[in-house]
Design an enzyme around this catalytic site. Structure first.
Site, PDB file in Angstrom:
ATOM      1  N   ARG A 104      -8.257 -37.830 -27.788  1.00  0.00           N
ATOM      2  CA  ARG A 104      -8.849 -39.065 -28.280  1.00  0.00           C
ATOM      3  C   ARG A 104     -10.355 -39.045 -28.057  1.00  0.00           C
ATOM      4  O   ARG A 104     -10.818 -38.925 -26.920  1.00  0.00           O
ATOM      5  CB  ARG A 104      -8.227 -40.274 -27.571  1.00  0.00           C
ATOM      6  CG  ARG A 104      -8.700 -41.607 -28.121  1.00  0.00           C
ATOM      7  CD  ARG A 104      -7.883 -42.758 -27.596  1.00  0.00           C
ATOM      8  NE  ARG A 104      -8.062 -42.995 -26.173  1.00  0.00           N
ATOM      9  CZ  ARG A 104      -7.597 -44.057 -25.531  1.00  0.00           C
ATOM     10  NH1 ARG A 104      -6.890 -44.955 -26.189  1.00  0.00           N
ATOM     11  NH2 ARG A 104      -7.798 -44.211 -24.242  1.00  0.00           N
ATOM     12  N   ASP A 203      -3.733 -37.978 -16.925  1.00  0.00           N
ATOM     13  CA  ASP A 203      -4.461 -37.842 -15.668  1.00  0.00           C
ATOM     14  C   ASP A 203      -3.537 -38.011 -14.470  1.00  0.00           C
ATOM     15  O   ASP A 203      -3.637 -37.254 -13.479  1.00  0.00           O
ATOM     16  CB  ASP A 203      -5.605 -38.859 -15.586  1.00  0.00           C
ATOM     17  CG  ASP A 203      -6.796 -38.469 -16.456  1.00  0.00           C
ATOM     18  OD1 ASP A 203      -6.867 -37.300 -16.869  1.00  0.00           O
ATOM     19  OD2 ASP A 203      -7.640 -39.346 -16.705  1.00  0.00           O
TER      20      ASP A 203
END
Length: 209
Positions: A104, A203
């Protein structure tokens, strides 16, 4: 939202709650995502077609149901979608894997493709697209666009969390593709993250920022 299936199984909801906690370790988050992947696989494959075949048991010959047609393709959107794969393969070990690399753009929030690899006969199979977070839905839309370019017509999307904006965007582009999710959260923040959500799934799964 006729094409949206919220999986309310108690184990799914319990594990999702554990994953939402900011105190959950990387190892714990990864393990839980794997476990939820298997549970969601049960739901998304609930209506797979069966055919009767004859087999010999130790005692008698019988007719019994087996899956009909070609095996599934799981198509994780890299990188976070990989968190679903091992759990789903434990359930459907014969499935093929397609990899769709998208990231993204932090400024535009648009999906940028950097990798695509799929089985040569992917168009003849049921393809289950895997993306833990249906937030802006730009990545999911781009992934399904790409698969349709390869001739895929039987597609499903599995995510862990969805935002109403993401569902609207996804079904605005692909209204016929059903979605399975563990929860629909409140909204997106100004950075395109799901609220209350669980943060960035990639993450948290890989221990990066």
């Amino acid at each position: 939202m006729r094409q949206v299936h919220v999986v309310r199984h108690p184990l799914v909801q319990h594990k999702l709650s554990l994953m939402r906690s900011a105190e959950r370790s990387t190892q714990g988050f990864r393990r839980l995502l794997n476990e939820i992947g298997m549970l969601l696989a049960y739901e998304v494959t609930r209506d797979l077609p069966l055919e009767e075949v004859e087999i010999d048991t130790p005692l008698a010959r019988m007719k019994t149901p087996l899956l009909s047609g070609k095996k599934l393709v799981f198509a994780p959107i890299l990188r976070a979608g990989m968190g679903f794969v091992d759990g789903m393969l434990d359930l459907v070990p014969s499935a093929r894997i397609a990899h769709i690399g998208l990231y993204r753009d932090p400024k535009t929030l648009q999906a940028v493709e950097y990798y695509f690899k799929a089985p040569p006969d992917v168009a003849e199979r049921l393809v289950v697209v895997l993306d833990p977070m249906l937030a802006t839905a730009n990545s999911a839309v781009a992934a399904v666009d790409r698969l349709k370019e390869r001739g895929c017509r039987e597609l499903r999307l599995v995510c862990l969390l969805a935002a109403p904006e993401g569902i609207e965007r996804f079904h605005g582009a692909h209204p016929e593709v059903p979605v399975w999710t563990a929860a629909i959260d409140s909204h997106l923040d100004s950075h395109g993250y799901i609220v209350p959500g669980l943060g960035d799934a990639g993450d948290r799964m890989f221990g990066t920022r």
